[in-house]
Design an enzyme around this catalytic site. Sequence first.
Site, short mmCIF file in Angstrom:
data_model
loop_
_atom_site.label_atom_id
_atom_site.label_comp_id
_atom_site.label_asym_id
_atom_site.label_seq_id
_atom_site.Cartn_x
_atom_site.Cartn_y
_atom_site.Cartn_z
N TYR A 149 0.82 -1.22 0.00
CA TYR A 149 0.00 0.00 0.00
C TYR A 149 0.85 1.27 0.00
O TYR A 149 0.33 2.36 -0.14
CB TYR A 149 -0.94 0.02 1.20
CG TYR A 149 -2.14 -0.85 0.98
CD1 TYR A 149 -2.01 -2.24 0.98
CD2 TYR A 149 -3.40 -0.31 0.75
CE1 TYR A 149 -3.09 -3.06 0.75
CE2 TYR A 149 -4.49 -1.13 0.52
CZ TYR A 149 -4.33 -2.48 0.53
OH TYR A 149 -5.41 -3.29 0.30
N ASP A 309 -6.67 -6.44 4.46
CA ASP A 309 -7.73 -5.99 3.56
C ASP A 309 -8.65 -7.17 3.21
O ASP A 309 -9.88 -7.11 3.36
CB ASP A 309 -7.08 -5.43 2.29
CG ASP A 309 -8.05 -4.66 1.43
OD1 ASP A 309 -9.19 -4.45 1.87
OD2 ASP A 309 -7.68 -4.28 0.31
#
Length: 420
Positions: A149, A309
């Site tokens: 990320y 996630d």
Amino acid sequence: MAQKITFSAGRLQTPDNPIIPYIQGDGIGVDIWPVTQQICDAAIAKAYNGNRKIEWKKLLAGEAAFNTSGEWMPIETMDAFHTYMVGIKGPLTTPVGGGIRSLNVALRQDLDLFVCLRPVSYFDGVPSPIKKPELVNMHIFRENTEDIYAGIEYMTGTPENNQVKDFLMQEMGVKSIRFPDTVSLGIKPVSKEGSERLIRAAIQYAIEKKLPSVTLVHKGNIMKFTEGAFKNWGYALAEKEFEDKVFTWTCWEKLKKEQGELAANEHMKDALQSGKVLIKDVIADAFLQDSLLYPDQFSVIATLNLNGDYISDLLAAMVGGIGIAPGGNVNYDTGYAIFEATHGTAPKIAGKDIANPGSLLLSAAMMLDYIGWIEAATMIRKAMGKAIADKMVTEDFASFMPDATALGTKAFGEAIIKRL
Ligand code: NAI
């Protein structure tokens, strides 16, 4: 008089009339925020006999801000979260095209909110795809600042990509890039510091809330120096900083080697019976299977950003999906925290008084827990649970529940207030 929440000696100091900033949010924010605020106010008034009250401070962000000021995330909004420490937000439209990549990411980065906390538990009667959803009671600590990320990615054919590729192949002797002519490249930063602060927060949370275990979920079998290191740093930290409060799986393995399996099991049993938290680990793919089959084996989950996630959505789906999954982004070292609905703006149903306010409401309850107003938080969760058990639900649930009454957002809010 309304006052700021402050943070000293590692603890939040919450006055009786704290100022708490909120962003209503775009799309269904207009439906779900007013109901959430109303229920919070009612629960707080009831739990503390009118002696405590939140002074809500409205902030603009997203479309609402863009339409008035031309800015998606005005500086005053960022400043207010710095000033007041703890806040809450509804969903925000992600701007399409240049500028800010995501408003949520901007807020998380600005305040260095390194934990994405997602508690996942079951409300009786909620439609679920698994056989025993009542066994689900997990708390996900997802690392929020590192991993892929971080956005270090290079598109094939660009000069930057060629430079990184040449460095890897020519200087580092990398031979395993299968299709070098068309490869894009991404880099996965995972640090000891970043992993340790996340795992430390997860263990502290388990100890404070008297939860039985912390599981480090990783892909260390493949990514040895990032995901594998995350696991190893986690065990080392647990043994160094929480020695008398935890029992680690690595300790069990050591005892097994020295004294045999039976003795190791006895040690573990004694430790857990005396209230120590079990620190264990599991490889991410096995976790996806085991959490479905044996959800009661897991309590607090500490994991890196990408695993977190996937896991968040999987576990949310087990207990009713995004309509009621709450979330918080927290920096446990500075006290800063923003709680948020985990779904998006649901533009198709915006303004129609049909959206489920559950995710934002439970996020507000998490916020109340976080500031120490546990009685009001518990009251909200119980009242929402009662409304669902009485089959008073919004349309997204009613369509899966035989005999349920489909209520509008406001009416669902009123049903909850009646049950406080
Ligand atoms: P979404 O979560 O808005 O919608 C997905 C589906 O779930 C839709 O069918 C929607 O109607 C339904 N849904 C979502 N929340 C619901 C609720 N509370 N009650 C009943 N049904 C609900 O995701 P989508 O469509 O991908 O994104 C729409 C916009 O939201 C985009 O601009 C996206 O970038 C943004 N977004 C913002 C997030 C945030 O601010 N945290 C998170 C996810 C998306």
